[in-house]
Write a protein that holds these residues in place. Structure first.
Motif: not given
Ligand SMILES: [Fe+2]
Length: 358
Positions: A167, A177-178, A335
């Motif tokens: 991400n 991205t998530e 993250n």
């Protein structure tokens, strides 16, 4: 087995009848397939003659059968030997095991016990099921190489060799991205499209991030059974895929289902994010959008999906011509989710498999 020469004004060929099957061999075909040292190089199996310059007036004069050999004389004063078994050998079709969401056991291997026999099994499994899971791979940044160095080189693309899936703020692709990723095949805008994907988990997120896999060949089969017209639209309509950034422009016109000359499915494509449907006749567009919707409905259907949550050291190898993959959205407060991905060209993996199976 019955063998005869058919000789008419228009035709000259060798007729073989074996187990209710009829074979017809033309004289030029026979010469091109002769293993005679004047025709084909013994070491490389490559042709030594210019086949397109064989006289079209070439004819079969006579034949003789001795044990398993067919000895044929031609009107250019040459004689060639053929092994009858070779002439009658049926075309080999790869062994594909189609599956759906009820697949009981994920085909898996433990990399800690890796040896040559396991490598052969890994490659055969990828060929049969379209994918397999390898556990206990090294969790180092380039841990993918621990296995791929035994198969062949990682394909270099405009993104480099092994790419991060993480991400990041300036994502150039939605994988970074998530966000959830709908089932898709990778990069249909490339020609040729990369054959195999190695998806290596260094660390997964605690919440979400599961991978989904779908057998695209089974989806194509389901469509063919349901409606041959829909199957044919997906086979014939050339849609368009594109990838664009400031340095790169990749484009490809292609169909969602690709078949060979016997109508066997050899490749499927689906990538909603990068498709730009081209302008066409209204009827054609309507037929295509309806067929694509039918395709998509089967791709997203739960009963066609399996789910794998990869943990550290897990690597999935999948056939990008057959398997669609997706990802559930994830929440990653620290993250920590870190995957790496590398591609292998189709011919590289297939070559290794064929050599190991020979
Ligand atoms: Fe992907």
């Amino acid at each position: 087995m019955k063998c005869s020469i058919i000789n008419t004004k228009k035709n000259n060929y060798l007729k073989l009848e074996f187990k209710d099957k009829l074979y017809k061999f033309s004289p030029t075909w026979l010469i091109e397939n002769s293993k005679d040292l004047s025709i084909r190089d013994k070491q490389t199996n490559q042709l030594l003659i210019e086949a397109a310059e064989l006289k079209l007036s070439l004819r079969i004069d006579a034949f003789n059968i001795k044990n398993n050999n067919l000895i044929i004389s031609f009107n250019n004063n040459t004689v060639h030997n053929f092994n009858i078994k070779d002439l009658l050998a049926p075309k080999k079709h790869p062994n594909k095991k189609l599956w759906n969401g009820s697949l009981k056991k994920i085909p898996s291997f433990n990399f800690k016990k890796f040896n040559n026999k396991m490598l052969k099994n890994i490659l055969s499994t990828v060929d049969e099921y379209g994918f397999c899971l390898i556990k206990n791979m090294p969790t180092t940044k380039n841990g993918i190489h621990a296995l791929t160095k035994h198969i062949g080189p990682i394909k270099e693309t405009n993104w480099g060799s092994i790419a991060d899936i993480k991400n990041i703020k300036k994502a150039y692709d939605l994988t970074m991205t998530e966000r959830a990723l709908e089932n898709h095949t990778d990069n249909p805008y490339r020609f040729p499209t990369q054959g195999y994907i190695c998806l290596h988990c260094i660390k997964n997120s605690d919440i979400g991030g599961e991978n989904t896999l779908v057998d695209g060949f089974n989806i194509a089969k389901q469509i063919k059974i349901k409606s041959i017209e829909t199957f044919n639209v997906l086979k014939n309509f050339k849609t368009f895929f594109q990838y664009k950034d400031k340095d790169t422009l990749l484009e490809n016109y292609c169909s969602l289902i690709e078949t060979d000359y016997e109508d066997n499915v050899v490749q499927i494509r689906y990538n909603n994010r990068t498709e730009i449907i081209p302008y066409d006749d209204l009827k054609k567009i309507t037929e295509y959008t309806e067929a694509r919707q039918c395709f998509w409905n089967l791709i997203k259907k739960k009963s066609n999906n399996i789910t794998i949550k990869q943990t550290s050291g897990d690597m999935i190898i999948m056939d990008n011509y057959r398997i669609l993959h997706g990802r559930a959205k994830y929440k990653d407060l620290n993250n920590q989710r870190y995957f790496r991905q590398g591609y292998i060209d189709r011919d590289i993996l297939q070559s290794k498999l064929k050599i190991m199976q020979a």
